[in-house]
Write an enzyme that holds these catalytic residues in place. Structure first.
Site, short mmCIF file in Angstrom:
data_model
loop_
_atom_site.label_atom_id
_atom_site.label_comp_id
_atom_site.label_asym_id
_atom_site.label_seq_id
_atom_site.Cartn_x
_atom_site.Cartn_y
_atom_site.Cartn_z
N ASP A 14 0.84 -1.19 0.00
CA ASP A 14 0.00 0.00 0.00
C ASP A 14 0.88 1.25 0.00
OD1 ASP A 14 -2.11 1.73 0.19
OD2 ASP A 14 -2.76 1.11 2.18
N ASP A 104 -3.44 2.37 -5.74
CA ASP A 104 -2.25 2.46 -4.89
C ASP A 104 -2.09 1.29 -3.93
OD1 ASP A 104 -4.39 3.11 -3.32
OD2 ASP A 104 -3.51 4.91 -2.44
N GLU A 105 -2.82 0.19 -4.15
CA GLU A 105 -2.63 -0.96 -3.27
C GLU A 105 -3.01 -2.25 -3.98
OE1 GLU A 105 -5.29 -1.49 0.07
OE2 GLU A 105 -6.74 -0.09 -0.81
#
Length: 398
Positions: A14, A104-105
């Protein structure tokens, strides 16, 4: 790693304060300083700003009262999209088993890589190094036996850290967590648990299943009790296409007339449906999401008779949903509007509502072709003439 301890094979990676970290990467003068990304509303904040009380979402004036020294920068969504693509290239170079959760993860399964890459903790450490060196961004990684524990571990490792939950220490780690850390526990469920003096995951785990279901209802009780026991059979899954497509627009804090908001809604629907047609997908559930000045939210959905990607059809439904809630939006102040189309599948486009002979998909197709050749601004709705083109928020690829 402590000798003799066993590692799980699921990684949750993350990126830390993603938008703000990209701004700090690209402008060295911002490094180590509190950074706020946004306009009228805080879209993202660096950890330096968060530590000074800046929260998302909040309006910029409130954020600057909490942190007067913060630097406010406008969002650059194209830069964030490029950074996301670069990070996912690192993920793909690490393991072929990557399940994207957002831009983003992601979850990564590394169980089959021990002979060529080492232990999961070593792979996770190398992943963090690769993202830092190749993309220039900090990333936190959790390593555990299950997806749920890996995600909790990465959150606990932030910012810019690595946490391994060894199998021998799972219960100790899990049971010490507050109940709010369980997936599915919101404010209402947390309040109900607190009323019964249940504050940790360990207290839920100590219950009998029948006690949990009596307190929380059958579905919620079973779900939370299973998580508290460490049960999470979900595997890292790849290759799944998204089940919905959407877009949203932050409006800031100034009041806006209904005509202006409807023009923004039109732009959002236009963007979503063109994306759907580009990948030959249709959907049948239209949802309009609103966020108000008091940071409350409201969503409304309508299920159409048949799936479609037809702009006019979806727009008409979205307009109806917005108009049904416009009085509330005016009263509470509207700060964000979003629209999404759900139950997306690969069925060929069909009209979902009876429309006249001039409202078929030919116009959509022609506009798509012109924009593909000459750019999105080459064809505009009359209501948008003179408006500057707003960069779309970054999204996962379909």
């Amino acid at each position: 790693m402590t000798a003799g301890l066993t590692e799980g094979t699921v990684l949750h990676a993350d990126l830390d304060a993603f938008f703000a970290s990209v701004e700090q990467r690209d402008d060295p003068s911002l490094r180590g300083r509190p950074v706020i990304v946004g306009g009228g509303v805080v879209v993202a904040a660096s950890y330096e700003a968060k530590r000074r009380g800046v929260r998302t979402p909040s309006n910029i004036r409130t954020a600057l009262r909490a942190c007067p020294e913060a630097v406010v920068v406008p969002p650059r969504f194209e830069a964030y999209s490029a950074a996301s693509r670069a990070v996912f290239e690192v993920f793909a170079d690490t393991t072929p088993l990557v399940e994207a959760l957002s831009i983003d993860e992601a979850f990564l399964e590394v169980g089959g890589l021990r002979r060529i890459r080492g232990r999961p903790s070593q792979i996770a450490a190398q992943l963090r190094t690769d993202v830092a060196e190749r993309v220039g961004l900090p990333i936190s990684v959790g390593v555990a036996r299950t997806k749920y524990l890996a995600k909790i571990a990465s959150a606990s490792a932030k910012p810019d850290g690595l946490l391994v939950v060894h199998l021998e220490h799972e219960q100790q780690f899990l049971h010490a967590l507050p109940v709010e850390r369980l997936w599915g526990v919101g404010d209402v469920t947390a309040a109900k648990l607190h009323q019964h003096h249940v504050r940790t995951v360990g207290q839920i785990a100590a219950m009998e299943l029948r006690e949990a279901t009596a307190l929380l209802g059958n579905a919620t009780g079973r779900h939370l009790w299973a998580l508290a026991q460490g049960h999470d059979p979900r595997r890292v899954e790849t290759g799944h296409r998204r089940g919905s497509m959407g877009a949203q627009h932050a409006l800031g804090s100034r009041p806006r007339p209904a005509s202006e908001v409807e023009a923004i809604l039109l732009s959002l629907v236009d963007r979503v449906t063109s994306r759907m047609r580009k990948v030959d997908r249709t959907g049948s559930v239209v949802t309009v999401s609103l966020r108000f000045g008091d940071f409350g939210r409201s969503t409304a959905s309508h299920t159409m008779a048949r799936p479609t990607s037809h702009t006019a059809t979806i727009l008409e439904v979205a307009r109806t949903l917005l108009r049904q809630r416009w009085s509330e939006a005016e009263r509470r102040g509207l700060t964000l509007i979003g629209v999404s189309v759900g139950q997306v599948d690969d069925a060929p486009p069909q009209l979902a509502l009876p429309l006249d002979a001039t409202s078929g998909t030919e116009l959509d197709t022609a506009i798509d072709q012109v924009r593909a050749k000459f750019g999105r601004t080459s064809v505009k709705r009359a209501v948008h003439v003179g408006d500057s083109e707003r960069a779309p928020q970054p999204i996962l690829p379909d």
